[in-house]
Enzyme design. Structure first.
Site, mmCIF file in Angstrom:
data_model
loop_
_atom_site.group_PDB
_atom_site.id
_atom_site.type_symbol
_atom_site.label_atom_id
_atom_site.label_comp_id
_atom_site.label_asym_id
_atom_site.label_seq_id
_atom_site.Cartn_x
_atom_site.Cartn_y
_atom_site.Cartn_z
ATOM 1 N N ALA A 173 2.718 1.592 -3.509
ATOM 2 C CA ALA A 173 1.184 1.945 -4.384
ATOM 3 C C ALA A 173 1.111 3.780 -3.750
ATOM 4 O O ALA A 173 0.333 4.743 -5.153
ATOM 5 C CB ALA A 173 0.602 1.308 -4.252
ATOM 6 N N LYS A 174 1.411 4.400 -2.993
ATOM 7 C CA LYS A 174 1.018 5.627 -2.660
ATOM 8 C C LYS A 174 2.880 6.642 -3.723
ATOM 9 O O LYS A 174 2.379 7.228 -4.138
ATOM 10 C CB LYS A 174 0.768 5.547 -0.505
ATOM 11 C CG LYS A 174 0.522 7.384 -0.920
ATOM 12 C CD LYS A 174 -0.968 8.056 -0.742
ATOM 13 C CE LYS A 174 -0.489 8.886 -1.025
ATOM 14 N NZ LYS A 174 -1.827 9.879 -1.567
ATOM 15 N N ILE A 175 3.249 5.823 -3.255
ATOM 16 C CA ILE A 175 4.899 6.291 -3.445
ATOM 17 C C ILE A 175 5.125 6.237 -4.892
ATOM 18 O O ILE A 175 4.867 7.324 -5.642
ATOM 19 C CB ILE A 175 6.138 5.791 -3.353
ATOM 20 C CG1 ILE A 175 6.558 6.096 -1.777
ATOM 21 C CG2 ILE A 175 7.274 6.471 -3.602
ATOM 22 C CD1 ILE A 175 7.395 4.984 -0.918
ATOM 23 N N ASN B 157 2.524 9.297 -5.884
ATOM 24 C CA ASN B 157 3.358 10.942 -4.907
ATOM 25 C C ASN B 157 3.997 11.149 -6.836
ATOM 26 O O ASN B 157 3.768 11.863 -7.228
ATOM 27 C CB ASN B 157 3.471 10.854 -4.412
ATOM 28 C CG ASN B 157 2.432 11.183 -3.396
ATOM 29 O OD1 ASN B 157 0.809 10.893 -3.180
ATOM 30 N ND2 ASN B 157 2.960 10.538 -1.622
ATOM 31 N N GLY C 1 0.381 -0.713 -0.109
ATOM 32 C CA GLY C 1 0.024 0.098 0.197
ATOM 33 C C GLY C 1 0.946 1.140 -0.013
ATOM 34 O O GLY C 1 0.617 2.465 -0.647
#
Length: 72
Positions: free
Chosen positions: A47-49, A52, A44
């Protein structure tokens, strides 16, 4: 951002044990409109990195295009 948080439109990208995700999903949907299970612990956050990074690349491209336009 803050506006999305107040409106309950956050997206949660979650990694971890799938049974634990299932148990927490109801709580997360109270705070966000998109809750995505990404896989094992850490996925998770990865995926966020990536999300961004893609946003930053898009913003840099837009800024460079505007700067080029202002010069002509």
């Amino acid at each position: 951002g803050v506006g999305a948080a107040r409106a309950g439109n956050l997206t949660f990208m979650v990694g971890g044990v799938e049974q634990e995700f299932d148990a927490a999903k109801e709580l997360l949907t109270c705070m966000g409109s998109n809750v995505v299970y990404c896989g094992e612990v850490g996925t998770g956050q990865a995926a966020k990195i990536c999300n961004n990074m893609l946003l930053a690349i898009s913003m840099i491209g837009t800024a460079e295009a505007m700067n080029l336009w202002l010069r002509f």
